[in-house]
Design a protein around this motif. Structure first.
Motif, PDB file in Angstrom:
ATOM      1  N   MET C 128       3.865  -1.253   6.226  1.00  0.00           N
ATOM      2  CA  MET C 128       2.720  -0.374   6.440  1.00  0.00           C
ATOM      3  C   MET C 128       1.459  -1.172   6.122  1.00  0.00           C
ATOM      4  SD  MET C 128       1.924   3.364   4.877  1.00  0.00           S
ATOM      5  CE  MET C 128       2.320   2.974   3.199  1.00  0.00           C
ATOM      6  N   VAL C 129       0.466  -1.070   7.003  1.00  0.00           N
ATOM      7  CA  VAL C 129      -0.809  -1.756   6.752  1.00  0.00           C
ATOM      8  C   VAL C 129      -1.943  -0.780   7.044  1.00  0.00           C
ATOM      9  CG1 VAL C 129      -0.037  -4.099   7.260  1.00  0.00           C
ATOM     10  CG2 VAL C 129      -0.829  -2.644   9.106  1.00  0.00           C
ATOM     11  N   GLN C 181       2.147   2.343  -4.423  1.00  0.00           N
ATOM     12  CA  GLN C 181       1.062   3.041  -3.726  1.00  0.00           C
ATOM     13  C   GLN C 181      -0.272   2.756  -4.375  1.00  0.00           C
ATOM     14  OE1 GLN C 181       2.132   7.151  -3.676  1.00  0.00           O
ATOM     15  NE2 GLN C 181       4.209   6.621  -3.121  1.00  0.00           N
ATOM     16  N   GLN C 182      -0.283   2.735  -5.709  1.00  0.00           N
ATOM     17  CA  GLN C 182      -1.527   2.447  -6.431  1.00  0.00           C
ATOM     18  C   GLN C 182      -2.083   1.092  -5.991  1.00  0.00           C
ATOM     19  OE1 GLN C 182      -0.883   1.980 -10.606  1.00  0.00           O
ATOM     20  NE2 GLN C 182      -2.942   1.277 -11.000  1.00  0.00           N
ATOM     21  N   GLN C 183      -1.210   0.078  -5.970  1.00  0.00           N
ATOM     22  CA  GLN C 183      -1.635  -1.258  -5.595  1.00  0.00           C
ATOM     23  C   GLN C 183      -2.099  -1.296  -4.145  1.00  0.00           C
ATOM     24  OE1 GLN C 183      -1.420  -4.225  -7.610  1.00  0.00           O
ATOM     25  NE2 GLN C 183      -1.392  -2.615  -9.122  1.00  0.00           N
ATOM     26  N   TYR C 184      -1.318  -0.670  -3.287  1.00  0.00           N
ATOM     27  CA  TYR C 184      -1.615  -0.717  -1.860  1.00  0.00           C
ATOM     28  C   TYR C 184      -2.930  -0.010  -1.559  1.00  0.00           C
ATOM     29  CZ  TYR C 184      -1.223   0.368   3.099  1.00  0.00           C
ATOM     30  OH  TYR C 184      -1.475   0.505   4.425  1.00  0.00           O
ATOM     31  N   LEU C 185      -3.112   1.173  -2.130  1.00  0.00           N
ATOM     32  CA  LEU C 185      -4.325   1.932  -1.826  1.00  0.00           C
ATOM     33  C   LEU C 185      -5.563   1.271  -2.412  1.00  0.00           C
ATOM     34  CD1 LEU C 185      -3.103   5.601  -2.212  1.00  0.00           C
ATOM     35  CD2 LEU C 185      -3.747   4.397  -0.130  1.00  0.00           C
ATOM     36  N   LEU C 199       8.464   4.408   3.692  1.00  0.00           N
ATOM     37  CA  LEU C 199       7.071   4.230   4.113  1.00  0.00           C
ATOM     38  C   LEU C 199       6.518   5.530   4.663  1.00  0.00           C
ATOM     39  CD1 LEU C 199       7.123   0.755   5.889  1.00  0.00           C
ATOM     40  CD2 LEU C 199       6.219   1.322   3.644  1.00  0.00           C
ATOM     41  N   ALA C 200       7.324   6.196   5.501  1.00  0.00           N
ATOM     42  CA  ALA C 200       6.854   7.445   6.085  1.00  0.00           C
ATOM     43  C   ALA C 200       6.604   8.469   4.982  1.00  0.00           C
ATOM     44  CB  ALA C 200       7.890   7.963   7.074  1.00  0.00           C
ATOM     45  N   SER C 201       7.540   8.517   4.021  1.00  0.00           N
ATOM     46  CA  SER C 201       7.386   9.497   2.966  1.00  0.00           C
ATOM     47  C   SER C 201       6.176   9.178   2.107  1.00  0.00           C
ATOM     48  CB  SER C 201       8.677   9.567   2.146  1.00  0.00           C
ATOM     49  OG  SER C 201       8.482   9.195   0.829  1.00  0.00           O
ATOM     50  N   THR C 202       5.925   7.883   1.915  1.00  0.00           N
ATOM     51  CA  THR C 202       4.762   7.485   1.128  1.00  0.00           C
ATOM     52  C   THR C 202       3.474   7.804   1.861  1.00  0.00           C
ATOM     53  OG1 THR C 202       6.069   5.713   0.198  1.00  0.00           O
ATOM     54  CG2 THR C 202       3.707   5.524  -0.023  1.00  0.00           C
ATOM     55  N   ARG C 203       3.476   7.464   3.156  1.00  0.00           N
ATOM     56  CA  ARG C 203       2.254   7.681   3.925  1.00  0.00           C
ATOM     57  C   ARG C 203       1.916   9.170   4.010  1.00  0.00           C
ATOM     58  NH1 ARG C 203       1.359   6.038  10.173  1.00  0.00           N
ATOM     59  NH2 ARG C 203       3.062   7.497  10.406  1.00  0.00           N
ATOM     60  N   ALA C 204       2.967   9.991   4.065  1.00  0.00           N
ATOM     61  CA  ALA C 204       2.735  11.427   4.199  1.00  0.00           C
ATOM     62  C   ALA C 204       1.943  11.988   3.030  1.00  0.00           C
ATOM     63  CB  ALA C 204       4.072  12.150   4.321  1.00  0.00           C
ATOM     64  N   PHE C 206      -0.429  10.387   1.399  1.00  0.00           N
ATOM     65  CA  PHE C 206      -1.783   9.832   1.275  1.00  0.00           C
ATOM     66  C   PHE C 206      -2.825  10.884   1.628  1.00  0.00           C
ATOM     67  CE2 PHE C 206      -0.581   5.108   2.109  1.00  0.00           C
ATOM     68  CZ  PHE C 206       0.009   5.073   0.859  1.00  0.00           C
ATOM     69  N   GLU C 207      -4.046  10.638   1.160  1.00  0.00           N
ATOM     70  CA  GLU C 207      -5.120  11.559   1.491  1.00  0.00           C
ATOM     71  C   GLU C 207      -5.453  11.490   2.972  1.00  0.00           C
ATOM     72  OE1 GLU C 207      -8.865  12.160  -0.982  1.00  0.00           O
ATOM     73  OE2 GLU C 207      -7.655  10.791  -2.164  1.00  0.00           O
ATOM     74  N   ALA C 208      -5.450  10.265   3.513  1.00  0.00           N
ATOM     75  CA  ALA C 208      -5.766  10.104   4.930  1.00  0.00           C
ATOM     76  C   ALA C 208      -4.654   9.298   5.584  1.00  0.00           C
ATOM     77  CB  ALA C 208      -7.096   9.387   5.091  1.00  0.00           C
ATOM     78  N   PRO C 209      -3.537   9.945   5.926  1.00  0.00           N
ATOM     79  CA  PRO C 209      -2.400   9.204   6.485  1.00  0.00           C
ATOM     80  C   PRO C 209      -2.765   8.497   7.781  1.00  0.00           C
ATOM     81  CG  PRO C 209      -1.779  11.458   5.929  1.00  0.00           C
ATOM     82  CD  PRO C 209      -3.266  11.376   5.818  1.00  0.00           C
ATOM     83  N   GLY C 210      -3.740   9.005   8.505  1.00  0.00           N
ATOM     84  CA  GLY C 210      -4.090   8.428   9.794  1.00  0.00           C
ATOM     85  C   GLY C 210      -4.687   7.032   9.686  1.00  0.00           C
ATOM     86  N   GLU C 211      -5.143   6.655   8.490  1.00  0.00           N
ATOM     87  CA  GLU C 211      -5.763   5.341   8.350  1.00  0.00           C
ATOM     88  C   GLU C 211      -4.752   4.231   8.096  1.00  0.00           C
ATOM     89  OE1 GLU C 211      -8.773   5.708   5.402  1.00  0.00           O
ATOM     90  OE2 GLU C 211      -9.759   7.323   6.503  1.00  0.00           O
ATOM     91  N   HIS C 212      -3.476   4.579   8.121  1.00  0.00           N
ATOM     92  CA  HIS C 212      -2.459   3.553   7.883  1.00  0.00           C
ATOM     93  C   HIS C 212      -1.458   3.570   9.019  1.00  0.00           C
ATOM     94  CE1 HIS C 212      -3.976   3.129   3.772  1.00  0.00           C
ATOM     95  NE2 HIS C 212      -4.184   4.431   3.866  1.00  0.00           N
ATOM     96  N   VAL C 213      -1.012   2.382   9.414  1.00  0.00           N
ATOM     97  CA  VAL C 213      -0.040   2.322  10.507  1.00  0.00           C
ATOM     98  C   VAL C 213       1.246   1.674  10.026  1.00  0.00           C
ATOM     99  CG1 VAL C 213      -1.640   2.298  12.426  1.00  0.00           C
ATOM    100  CG2 VAL C 213      -1.085   0.170  11.267  1.00  0.00           C
TER     101      VAL C 213
END
Lengths: 406, 432, 339
Positions: C128-129, C181-185, C199-204, C206-213
């Motif tokens: 995920m980036v 997640q702390q490090q990544y964000l 990754l999907a579960s983590t991204r879900a 997030f505050e703005a999941p759309g900003e990560h692919v």
């Protein structure tokens, strides 16, 4: 214990094994020995039968096989194809690195805080008291996590420094503070650098010799030779001369912000996990050292200071010649045990992902190979070796400063 | 007299000048500041630097503290309330206080039980901590472990009663036989206690009610700050006797006993606690009989106990070494045997000297209980790093949680260390 | 408190002496509780909710087995394990079953002596980036800093992948998903790598999941499977066929809605009858009763229902079935026949 036992008359009775003080010690030791052997045999038998049941064995062959994982910070050449043993060595060096640097910085914090806590400046001594109490009374694990979170969230991201038109410029053009770590220039050793280094080492030796000479002169003839300026001159002049004579053999490889779009390349990266661990350990241990320093200085009775003043010594010399030598005798033994504590606490690196021995050998290698007994055994041996080495140093020191009475 | 000088001196004062107040610079707050803050220019610089530092720290912390939000269900909601202002989202504490204090599995309707045990802890600790309380109150302390066990773990009330009876039986046997010899009394006591537990255990398992008054809570379900407290108190209580035994062993004249004690103490002190916890967690199972599995919490208690015992042994050894040789010789000359001399003369004095050191170890031990979070136990730190930070509502919140954890530990540890200093002053009378 | 320890030790010594000889199935029945090793906290797969109840895809597997063996989906003692402790916990007997997104690999199966009882989730490792980085392929990640959880196969796959493509990376090892997640964000790492599901579960969350692919490359095969100790085949069979029953139930159309009706009496479909125990005696062959599979399915529904509820597209995790569809729908799920 008692020497009041009547002389033995008549033959030996079995009951004497318990009732006679001459034999009782042997009885107890025999019991203890048997209990120890039985306990070890029991545990050993369990181990053997458990391993057999699981179809496993104790073997250190896994140390030679490929590690397969990358580590963040390696002081020696390491790739993911290196062996597990190489990974363990990387971990050992990282542990030693954070321990040595941590001890140095903790001493600085501790001495400053300990001295300032005795300062007659009310506000400064209160602040130092607050620092000491705050850090002594909260677990070091919490401090490590707090400082790690602070580094991650408060430092700028590396991307800000990258590219042709960065949002931030590096400090002095060569240093970057990011939440991945601090990037500083790396010295590059060219031909002739060894000469400069040798000159530097020689001048250090010369300083030590000169200082010894100064002390000797003071004690034998009472003359006081200057120390500060000659020391400074010896430290700087020869090395700088050698540097230029050899044609500037030591260069610097500054961090490069242009060649990669993700990261700063080149230079030395001091990783964020290392900074968090180093800083947390040293500031925590520093609080304990501060207390040792304070106790050491207070342990020198005021009569000593007064006597020195009555002899006409100036405050600086009183500190150097009378107070410090006596205070150090009190300070150093607990100081060394604080160093030992810091080294052992560095195993908490696992909480921030710093690749120390507990994280490489006791973490990833253990997980990957499942060799729990072997890995934990090796880690314990490593820490034991360090602590025994420090104990030996401490004993040598204690013997050398022992008051020679009578 | 004044007459004689009347010609030579123009004016002679014959009454004392009334005492004038000191000059403004030498009194009150100004004098205090001159002496304590600005006595030299170095001091003045330090003072100014300190004030600036305090100002910046307060400027950072105060708005965060006073703008804090205490009643939102999630971090996102909290940030909406704050609307970009600086402020702490303390609502994570109000929403998750029960998990932080008791862990996430302890039955919610039973929280009064550990809370009562915690309050009773003060009653039980008081007679030990304050020597001028009536000695009879010690009986509360002696009963406390059983009450606390019953409150926290629940289950049938017979279990702690049988445990108590075992100790009573052991003590009675010891008291009856100690006159003949300490060893006889000691071993008889152990035998009597073991016998009582064995018989009692069988009786309990036979007649234990299916629905006890207090629901049984398995150890796995303990967590949060409660787990830190339980580990701290239990391990301290267990490690003091063990530590004293080890110290005596190390001072012993029997080479084998001494050697074993030295090796044990140095080994434990040489390795970090975390490796011992790894042993408890991943290695110990291989050394137990096949099929045995005993509670992780119990294994951890054993490891922390032996860890603390090794350190306490060194403190007590210091106390033993500090006693004048005359005290040992006095014991010998009275014709006391080893056990009597130790019990009646040496240990009471040595332990008294060692108390401040033991309290220091206790603080360290309590702080070290946080390490269990590394081996997937949900103590206070484990709760924060695990379930709470992983929950989608509270992702990304750190300062409030770690600040709260630091505050809890600070209150307890600072309290203990203040007590230790008070005690040192109490004990120092007559020894200097 | 200290006496409790002594008592506990005595009691446990007594218990273990009796339990040592029997097999795991008998142990579990005698104990009345299933000790199930789960992850310490991965939303969707295994995490305690706000009430302290364990929820998730792997957790449902534990509940199904408990329901099949003990008749009560709540008779489970969940034992949170980390990457480091999970295998020892299983081999020492602390847990009876490990359902903790564990990858089935040769060395774990053969060298560590475990019995993987069948894949319950086909996964693969991805990246995920942040969208802002404009990375479209994992091969563009040369020189990037990558957050990776320690003690997993993820770390090894990552090293292999970058080595194979001859590009470099800097690993940031992290202990838990929350720290990752702390490090990544915070931008301390450019990319976060773990299983695609994680990754999907983590991204879900997030505050703005759309900003990560999520990058398209899947760099490894990660068949996640529950596992038991080697050598206890009766117990392995019970767990294996509980999983198969859940999968077969979806294929056969048994859902928690219609299971009461279908199991009331033997119907027209012989396979459904055999699964639900209205015909034949498969349960007895397993050492259970004939309603075992019915209870397992009723615990949380069939495989599809469990998937949808915990990690499916309607849940916050939002995973598509993909490889985890039934073979009839083009997926890999293929339960052996019940006969």
């Amino acid at each position: 214990m008692t020497t009041m036992t009547d002389p033995e008359k008549g033959g030996f009775h079995v009951s004497q094994l318990l009732s006679d003080t001459r034999y009782r010690a042997y009885t107890f030791q025999a019991i203890a020995l048997i209990a120890l052997i039985v306990a070890f045999a029991y545990l050993g038998a369990n181990l053997v039968s458990n391993l057999r049941a699981a179809g496993l064995d104790i073997s250190f062959k896994f140390l030679g096989s490929e590690a397969g994982y990358g580590v963040e910070q390696a002081l020696i050449p390491y790739t993911s194809q290196s062996s597990n043993w190489q990974a363990a060595k990387v971990g050992i060096l990282n542990t030693l690195l954070v321990a040595v640097l941590g001890c140095a910085m903790a001493t600085v914090f501790g001495v400053i805080a300990g001295v300032l806590r005795l300062s007659n400046n009310w506000i400064v001594s209160r602040i130092m008291a607050a620092y000491v109490e705050a850090f002594r009374n909260v677990p070091v694990l919490i401090w490590i996590l707090i400082i790690y979170a602070a580094v991650t969230n408060a430092f700028p991201v590396a991307r800000d420094y990258l590219g042709e038109d960065p949002e931030r410029n590096m400090m002095f053009g060569v240093m970057a503070f990011t939440n991945r770590g601090v990037y500083v220039p790396m010295p590059v050793w060219n031909a002739g650098a060894a000469v400069v280094l040798a000159v530097f080492v020689l001048s250090l030796i010369a300083i030590a010799l000169y200082r010894r000479h100064v002390t000797k002169t003071l004690f034998s003839s009472g003359r006081i030779l200057p120390t500060f300026w000659p020391t400074l001159a010896l430290l700087i002049v020869p090395t700088v001369l050698a540097y230029f004579i050899m044609g500037r053999p030591i260069g610097f490889d500054a961090p490069d912000t242009l060649s990669n779009r993700f990261n700063i390349q080149g230079g030395v990266q001091i990783s964020a996990s290392f900074i968090a661990l180093w800083f947390a350990l040293s500031i925590y241990t520093g609080a304990f050292i501060a207390e040792n320093v304070r106790a050491g200085i207070q342990a020198v009775s005021s009569g000593q200071t007064e006597a020195a003043a009555a002899l006409g010594l100036r405050p600086r010399r009183i500190m150097k010649l009378v107070v410090l030598p006596q205070a150090l005798r009190v300070i150093i033994p607990p100081l060394i045990s604080q160093y030992l504590n810091l080294t052992k606490n560095s195993s908490l690196a696992i909480a921030v992902g710093y690749s120390d021995i507990t994280a490489t050998l006791g973490g990833i290698t253990l997980n990957k190979t499942g060799r729990a007994i072997e890995c934990v055994l090796l880690i314990m041996l490593f820490y034991l070796a360090i602590s025994l080495a420090i104990s030996v140093v401490m004993n040598i020191y204690n013997n050398s400063v022992k008051l020679k009475e009578r | 007299m004044s007459d004689t000088h009347a010609q030579s001196v123009a004016f002679v004062r014959d009454t004392a000048i009334p005492a004038a107040p000191p000059p403004a610079r030498q009194r009150g707050a100004i004098r205090w500041m001159r002496e304590n803050l600005f006595s030299t220019w170095v001091n003045a610089l330090l003072t100014i630097a300190a004030l600036v530092a305090i100002f910046f720290i307060l400027r950072g912390i105060l708005p965060w503290l006073f703008n804090g939000v205490w009643t939102t269900p999630s971090l996102t909601a909290c940030r909406e309330v704050l609307q970009g202002k600086v402020g702490g989202c303390f609502s994570v504490l109000t929403e998750r206080w029960n998990q932080l204090l008791f862990g996430f599995e302890y039955p919610r309707d039973q929280y009064w039980r550990p809370a009562t045990a915690f309050v009773l802890l003060f009653a039980a600790a008081a007679p030990v901590m304050f020597f001028n309380l009536p000695r009879r109150l010690l009986i509360i302390t002696a009963l406390y472990p059983f009450v606390a066990y019953y409150l926290i773990w629940g289950g049938t009330v017979l279990t702690p009663i049988v445990a108590l009876l075992g100790f009573v039986a052991g003590y009675l046997a010891y008291a009856g036989l100690v006159r003949s010899s300490f060893a006889t009394g000691f071993f008889a006591g152990i035998a009597a206690a073991a016998l009582t537990w064995w018989i009692g255990g069988m009786i309990v398992s036979a007649i234990a009610p299916a629905r006890p008054w207090l629901v049984h809570v398995p150890s796995r379900e303990l967590g949060g700050f409660m787990l830190n407290m339980i580990l701290g108190v239990t391990c301290l209580c267990l490690s003091i006797p063990l530590g004293v035994l080890l110290a005596l062993g190390r001072q012993s004249r029997m080479p084998l006993i001494k050697g074993m004690s030295v090796v044990f103490i140095e080994f434990i002190r040489g390795v970090p606690l975390i490796t011992l916890l790894f042993v408890a967690n991943v290695v110990l199972a291989y050394f137990l009989p096949p099929g045995t599995s005993f509670d992780l919490i119990l294994r951890v208690i054993i490891m922390i106990t032996i860890f603390a015992a090794a350190y306490i042994a060194e403190v007590v050894r210091g106390g033993l070494a500090a006693l004048p040789k005359g005290q040992y010789e006095a014991g010998d000359s009275l014709g006391l045997d080893y056990a009597q001399a130790m019990r009646l003369i040496i240990l009471p004095q040595a332990l008294k000297i060692s108390i401040p050191g033991i309290v220091n170890i206790a603080v360290g031990l309590f702080k070290d209980t946080t390490l269990v979070s590394v081996i997937s136990m949900f103590d206070l730190i484990g709760m924060i790093r695990g379930p709470i930070l992983a929950a989608s509502e509270w992702k990304g919140i750190y300062w409030e949680l770690f600040g709260f954890a630091a505050l809890l530990f600070f209150v307890v540890c600072y309290g203990i260390s203040q007590y230790s200093q008070w005690l040192e002053r109490q004990l120092s009378t007559g020894h200097r | 408190m200290k006496k409790s320890v002594i008592l506990g030790a005595l009691a446990l010594a007594g218990v273990s002496a009796g339990a040592a000889a029997a097999g795991t199935l008998d142990d579990v029945k005698a104990r009345g509780k299933l000790n199930c090793g789960v992850v310490t906290g991965l939303v969707g797969f295994g995490a305690p909710d706000a009430n302290g109840e364990w929820q998730g895809f792997d957790v449902s597997m534990c509940r199904a087995v408990a329901a099949a063996v003990l008749g009560d989906p709540n008779a489970v003692q969940f034992v949170p394990t980390t990457g480091k402790t999970r295998f020892t916990a299983l081999s020492s007997g602390e847990i009876d079953l490990l359902a903790r997104n564990t990858t089935w690999t040769f060395s774990r199966d053969v060298d560590l002596k475990f019995e993987f009882i069948g894949v319950n989730y086909y996964d693969g490792q991805g990246f995920m980036v942040p969208k802002a980085l404009n990375v479209s392929s994992a091969k563009d990640l040369d020189g990037a800093t990558i957050c990776v959880q320690t003690g997993t196969t993820t770390e090894l796959n990552l090293a292999d992948y970058f080595r194979k493509n001859n590009i470099s990376y800097e690993p940031v090892p992290i202990e838990t998903n929350a720290e990752g997640q702390q490090q990544y964000l915070a931008g301390a790492c450019d990319a976060y790598t773990t299983d695609m599901s994680g990754l999907a579960s983590t991204r879900a969350t997030f505050e703005a999941p759309g900003e990560h692919v999520l990058l398209p490359e899947i760099i490894s095969k990660e068949p996640l499977a529950p596992l038991v100790r080697h050598g206890d085949n009766e117990w392995a069979d019970v767990v294996r066929w509980t999983l198969n029953a859940l999968i077969a139930a979806e294929e056969a159309g048994i859902t928690s809605a219609n299971i009461g009706e279908l199991s009331a009496q033997a119907g027209d479909a012989p396979e459904i009858n055999r699964i639900l125990g209205t015909e034949g005696d498969l349960g007895e062959m397993l050492g259970l009763d004939n309603e075992w599979a019915k209870r397992a399915i009723m615990a949380g529904g069939n495989y599809g229902e469990i998937f949808e509820k915990n990690i499916g597209e309607a849940s916050p995790i939002g995973l598509a079935r993909g490889l985890n569809a039934q073979w009839t729908d083009g997926g890999l799920l293929y339960a052996p026949p019940f006969r």
